[in-house]
Write a protein that holds these residues in place. Structure first.
Motif, PDB file in Angstrom:
ATOM      1  N   PRO A 296       5.659  -9.644 -11.331  1.00 17.70           N
ATOM      2  CA  PRO A 296       5.918 -10.048  -9.962  1.00 17.70           C
ATOM      3  C   PRO A 296       5.055  -9.268  -8.987  1.00 17.70           C
ATOM      4  O   PRO A 296       4.660  -8.146  -9.235  1.00 17.70           O
ATOM      5  N   ASP A 297       4.785  -9.913  -7.845  1.00 25.21           N
ATOM      6  CA  ASP A 297       4.024  -9.224  -6.810  1.00 25.21           C
ATOM      7  C   ASP A 297       4.781  -7.980  -6.377  1.00 25.21           C
ATOM      8  O   ASP A 297       5.990  -7.993  -6.201  1.00 25.21           O
ATOM      9  N   HIS A 298       4.063  -6.895  -6.168  1.00 23.91           N
ATOM     10  CA  HIS A 298       4.705  -5.655  -5.738  1.00 23.91           C
ATOM     11  C   HIS A 298       5.310  -5.834  -4.359  1.00 23.91           C
ATOM     12  O   HIS A 298       4.708  -6.421  -3.472  1.00 23.91           O
ATOM     13  N   LYS A 299       6.501  -5.284  -4.179  1.00 22.14           N
ATOM     14  CA  LYS A 299       7.140  -5.380  -2.876  1.00 22.14           C
ATOM     15  C   LYS A 299       6.418  -4.517  -1.845  1.00 22.14           C
ATOM     16  O   LYS A 299       6.440  -4.793  -0.668  1.00 22.14           O
ATOM     17  N   VAL A 300       5.821  -3.436  -2.316  1.00 18.77           N
ATOM     18  CA  VAL A 300       5.100  -2.548  -1.410  1.00 18.77           C
ATOM     19  C   VAL A 300       3.645  -2.514  -1.839  1.00 18.77           C
ATOM     20  O   VAL A 300       3.322  -2.152  -2.962  1.00 18.77           O
ATOM     21  N   LYS A 301       2.763  -2.909  -0.937  1.00 23.46           N
ATOM     22  CA  LYS A 301       1.341  -2.881  -1.230  1.00 23.46           C
ATOM     23  C   LYS A 301       0.774  -1.522  -0.830  1.00 23.46           C
ATOM     24  O   LYS A 301       1.011  -1.050   0.273  1.00 23.46           O
ATOM     25  N   VAL A 302       0.048  -0.916  -1.749  1.00 28.61           N
ATOM     26  CA  VAL A 302      -0.577   0.373  -1.478  1.00 28.61           C
ATOM     27  C   VAL A 302      -2.080   0.163  -1.439  1.00 28.61           C
ATOM     28  O   VAL A 302      -2.675  -0.301  -2.411  1.00 28.61           O
ATOM     29  N   THR A 303      -2.694   0.495  -0.333  1.00 34.27           N
ATOM     30  CA  THR A 303      -4.112   0.220  -0.141  1.00 34.27           C
ATOM     31  C   THR A 303      -4.923   1.493  -0.233  1.00 34.27           C
ATOM     32  O   THR A 303      -4.798   2.383   0.616  1.00 34.27           O
TER      33      THR A 303
ATOM     34  N   LYS B 150       6.574   1.499 -12.784  1.00 36.03           N
ATOM     35  CA  LYS B 150       5.862   2.654 -12.250  1.00 36.03           C
ATOM     36  C   LYS B 150       4.796   2.249 -11.233  1.00 36.03           C
ATOM     37  O   LYS B 150       4.335   3.079 -10.448  1.00 36.03           O
ATOM     38  N   SER B 151       4.387   0.985 -11.273  1.00 33.76           N
ATOM     39  CA  SER B 151       3.357   0.517 -10.355  1.00 33.76           C
ATOM     40  C   SER B 151       3.949  -0.150  -9.123  1.00 33.76           C
ATOM     41  O   SER B 151       3.220  -0.683  -8.297  1.00 33.76           O
ATOM     42  N   THR B 152       5.278  -0.158  -9.017  1.00 32.20           N
ATOM     43  CA  THR B 152       5.930  -0.744  -7.850  1.00 32.20           C
ATOM     44  C   THR B 152       6.576   0.360  -7.030  1.00 32.20           C
ATOM     45  O   THR B 152       6.586   1.519  -7.403  1.00 32.20           O
ATOM     46  N   GLY B 153       7.157  -0.016  -5.932  1.00 30.73           N
ATOM     47  CA  GLY B 153       7.824   0.963  -5.083  1.00 30.73           C
ATOM     48  C   GLY B 153       6.862   1.601  -4.097  1.00 30.73           C
ATOM     49  O   GLY B 153       5.709   1.189  -3.932  1.00 30.73           O
ATOM     50  N   ASN B 154       7.338   2.638  -3.431  1.00 30.47           N
ATOM     51  CA  ASN B 154       6.529   3.277  -2.392  1.00 30.47           C
ATOM     52  C   ASN B 154       5.796   4.500  -2.947  1.00 30.47           C
ATOM     53  O   ASN B 154       5.856   4.806  -4.123  1.00 30.47           O
ATOM     54  N   LEU B 155       5.132   5.206  -2.049  1.00 33.23           N
ATOM     55  CA  LEU B 155       4.322   6.353  -2.461  1.00 33.23           C
ATOM     56  C   LEU B 155       5.151   7.498  -3.022  1.00 33.23           C
ATOM     57  O   LEU B 155       4.627   8.364  -3.720  1.00 33.23           O
TER      58      LEU B 155
ATOM     59  N   ASP C 215       1.053   2.958   2.437  1.00 37.43           N
ATOM     60  CA  ASP C 215       1.930   1.812   2.294  1.00 37.43           C
ATOM     61  C   ASP C 215       2.590   1.545   3.633  1.00 37.43           C
ATOM     62  O   ASP C 215       2.099   2.016   4.668  1.00 37.43           O
ATOM     63  N   ASN C 216       3.698   0.815   3.650  1.00 35.45           N
ATOM     64  CA  ASN C 216       4.335   0.457   4.918  1.00 35.45           C
ATOM     65  C   ASN C 216       4.936   1.658   5.641  1.00 35.45           C
ATOM     66  O   ASN C 216       5.153   1.614   6.850  1.00 35.45           O
ATOM     67  N   GLU C 217       5.220   2.722   4.898  1.00 34.41           N
ATOM     68  CA  GLU C 217       5.945   3.846   5.488  1.00 34.41           C
ATOM     69  C   GLU C 217       5.052   5.020   5.843  1.00 34.41           C
ATOM     70  O   GLU C 217       5.345   5.777   6.775  1.00 34.41           O
ATOM     71  N   GLY C 218       3.999   5.225   5.083  1.00 37.35           N
ATOM     72  CA  GLY C 218       3.176   6.395   5.347  1.00 37.35           C
ATOM     73  C   GLY C 218       1.888   6.392   4.568  1.00 37.35           C
ATOM     74  O   GLY C 218       1.503   5.388   3.961  1.00 37.35           O
ATOM     75  N   GLY C 219       1.213   7.540   4.572  1.00 36.99           N
ATOM     76  CA  GLY C 219      -0.059   7.650   3.898  1.00 36.99           C
ATOM     77  C   GLY C 219      -0.075   8.800   2.915  1.00 36.99           C
ATOM     78  O   GLY C 219       0.715   9.750   3.015  1.00 36.99           O
TER      79      GLY C 219
ATOM     80  N   ASP D 151     -15.177   0.768  -4.364  1.00 31.70           N
ATOM     81  CA  ASP D 151     -15.248   0.401  -5.771  1.00 31.70           C
ATOM     82  C   ASP D 151     -13.913   0.573  -6.486  1.00 31.70           C
ATOM     83  O   ASP D 151     -13.748   0.149  -7.615  1.00 31.70           O
ATOM     84  N   ARG D 152     -12.989   1.250  -5.818  1.00 35.11           N
ATOM     85  CA  ARG D 152     -11.699   1.508  -6.458  1.00 35.11           C
ATOM     86  C   ARG D 152     -10.811   0.274  -6.342  1.00 35.11           C
ATOM     87  O   ARG D 152     -10.675  -0.281  -5.251  1.00 35.11           O
ATOM     88  N   PRO D 153     -10.187  -0.206  -7.429  1.00 33.12           N
ATOM     89  CA  PRO D 153      -9.354  -1.406  -7.345  1.00 33.12           C
ATOM     90  C   PRO D 153      -8.100  -1.151  -6.527  1.00 33.12           C
ATOM     91  O   PRO D 153      -7.576  -0.039  -6.504  1.00 33.12           O
ATOM     92  N   ALA D 154      -7.624  -2.169  -5.846  1.00 26.41           N
ATOM     93  CA  ALA D 154      -6.392  -2.043  -5.074  1.00 26.41           C
ATOM     94  C   ALA D 154      -5.219  -1.835  -6.009  1.00 26.41           C
ATOM     95  O   ALA D 154      -5.239  -2.248  -7.162  1.00 26.41           O
ATOM     96  N   ALA D 155      -4.185  -1.181  -5.503  1.00 27.01           N
ATOM     97  CA  ALA D 155      -2.985  -0.961  -6.318  1.00 27.01           C
ATOM     98  C   ALA D 155      -2.411  -2.298  -6.735  1.00 27.01           C
ATOM     99  O   ALA D 155      -2.334  -3.234  -5.949  1.00 27.01           O
ATOM    100  N   GLY D 156      -1.939  -2.362  -7.955  1.00 27.73           N
ATOM    101  CA  GLY D 156      -1.427  -3.620  -8.466  1.00 27.73           C
ATOM    102  C   GLY D 156      -2.522  -4.461  -9.097  1.00 27.73           C
ATOM    103  O   GLY D 156      -2.254  -5.402  -9.814  1.00 27.73           O
ATOM    104  N   GLN D 157      -3.760  -4.149  -8.802  1.00 32.40           N
ATOM    105  CA  GLN D 157      -4.864  -4.866  -9.454  1.00 32.40           C
ATOM    106  C   GLN D 157      -5.337  -3.992 -10.602  1.00 32.40           C
ATOM    107  O   GLN D 157      -5.827  -2.894 -10.401  1.00 32.40           O
TER     108      GLN D 157
END
Length: 427
Positions: free
Chosen positions: A290-297, A155-160, A218-222, A303-309
């Motif tokens: 594993p590291d997420h294939k898609v990073k969501v910032t 659930k924490s991987t993939g795109n938006l 993410d890489n595709e949109g916001g 103060d909010r942690p990055a996705a995956g963190q």
């Protein structure tokens, strides 16, 4: 090599001389390393009982080998972040497996040699059966825990469009507890950011002006927020879809988000208790996480942690062993020791059946030096001990001799008692 040949020959003068010849030839030719394999003086019983026991021990041997291989594989699975250290955890009575086999001594305390052979075999059978029962229940519980954790991780991987948003959004992003207003989340393709800013207020009536905010991408949109009146939700969704904006079905529920995070923490804690992994490995990216294939910032909130963190990356560092790994190590040792005792029993039973009474044979453990030498080693053994079974030897060495019902190849021909021990448990 992790391969051993366990053989026996009669203990009379002729065959002891044959064993000496074998040792001399194999040593000079660098074929194998040979050591005596000591077996106690057991109660023989009747020959009929030995015949039945021979069959039972054959089945028990196969079962024991299968069990220790499954246990070795379970150690690999539990030590997924430290696979390079698996072999050092596969020990027998505190020693590496090769040392245990080459220095084997019968355990008189566990398996008294004065007991009938059937009783010793029964003790070994019950011991291994109990280990297998415990292994099944323990590994099933661990697999279920791991599966549940992996499902949450997905659930924490993939795109938006597909990932959970609970670790991206915060309470401040939403208008909550309002009878009339609601905040929606909209995914906007990156090339359409400008279009969104120009049109979102006019996509429907009753959209709150200047209510949009980019909170993650993410890489595709916001991922944008937008606030509007509840009664125009359906109309807004329709118009957004026409403009290729996607409304994510998400409604902020603090209790549900808290429950999800607590479930993740609980599963991580349970898994860690089974095998304590190093958090350094987790941070570097492991097979478990594993590291997420898609990073969501996330944006706009330092103060909010990055996705995956999440909590797992902020766990205190440390290493240790959990109860599952400890159980596997202890019971792998017990099962392996039982397996080699079964081999010893089989050598005794087969030697008595083949060489007769009174009991007089010598068991030898051979460790071939390399795979390429096994064929030559077999030829040496067959030549040295050919006199133990002249009929079978003749059927192989003289192809013109045909014996009804007897079809042997050089690989099948064992004029001596022979058993194979393969320590390549992870191959």
């Amino acid at each position: 090599m992790s391969e051993f040949w366990l053989i026996s020959a009669p203990g009379d003068k002729e065959n002891l001389q044959a064993l000496e010849r074998m040792n001399t030839v194999t040593s000079k030719s660098n074929l194998s390393y040979n050591t005596k394999f000591t077996i106690p003086d057991f109660k023989v019983g009747t020959l009929d009982s030995l015949v039945g026991l021979s069959d039972e021990l054959g089945k028990l041997d196969i079962f024991a080998e299968s069990l220790i291989k499954r246990m070795a594989q379970s150690v690999v699975e539990v030590m997924e972040d430290a696979k390079g250290k698996v072999q050092e955890n596969l020990l027998a009575n505190g020693a590496d497996l090769t040392s245990f086999v080459t220095h084997f001594e019968w355990d008189m305390a566990k398996y008294p040699a004065k007991q009938p052979l059937v009783s010793i075999a029964d003790t070994l059978t019950k011991q291994l059966a109990q280990i297998e029962t415990d292994l099944k229940s323990r590994t099933a519980a661990y697999s279920a825990l791991k599966t549940n954790l992996e499902n949450l991780e997905k659930k924490s991987t993939g795109n938006l469009f597909t990932r959970t948003l609970s670790d991206i959004v915060s309470k401040e992003d939403f208008v909550l507890d309002s009878e009339y207003l609601i905040t929606l989340l909209v995914i906007v393709p990156k090339p359409s950011y400008a279009q969104w800013q120009k049109t979102y207020e006019s996509l429907s009536d009753m959209v709150v002006p200047r209510s949009t905010k980019l909170i993650a991408e993410d890489n595709e949109g916001g991922l944008f927020t937008v606030t509007l009146f509840r009664k125009v939700i359906d109309d807004f969704k329709t118009k957004a879809k026409e403009n290729k904006f996607t409304v994510r079905e998400f409604y902020y529920d603090e209790k549900e988000i808290k429950r999800e995070r607590e479930e993740m923490t609980r599963l991580l804690s349970d898994k860690k208790q089974q095998y304590q992994t190093s958090c350094v490995a987790l941070k570097k990216g492991s097979s478990t996480f594993p590291d997420h294939k898609v990073k969501v910032t996330p944006l706009g909130n330092p103060d909010r942690p990055a996705a995956g963190q999440n909590d797992r990356e902020r766990e205190s560092e440390g290493e240790g062993e959990g109860p599952l790994l400890r159980w596997l190590k202890v019971n792998f040792s017990e099962a392996f020791i039982a397996w080699i005792h079964i081999k010893a029993l089989r050598v005794f039973v087969e030697s008595v059946l083949r060489y007769g009474l009174p009991v007089n044979f010598q068991a030898v453990l051979l460790q071939p030096h390399k795979k390429s030498s096994t064929k030559r080693l077999r030829e040496v053994l067959n030549s040295v001990f050919r006199h133990l079974d002249e009929v079978a030897a003749a059927s192989i060495l003289d192809a013109s001799v045909e014996i009804p019902g007897l079809q042997l190849s050089n690989q099948d021909y064992f004029p001596y008692v022979y058993f194979h021990i393969d320590l390549g448990l992870l191959d």
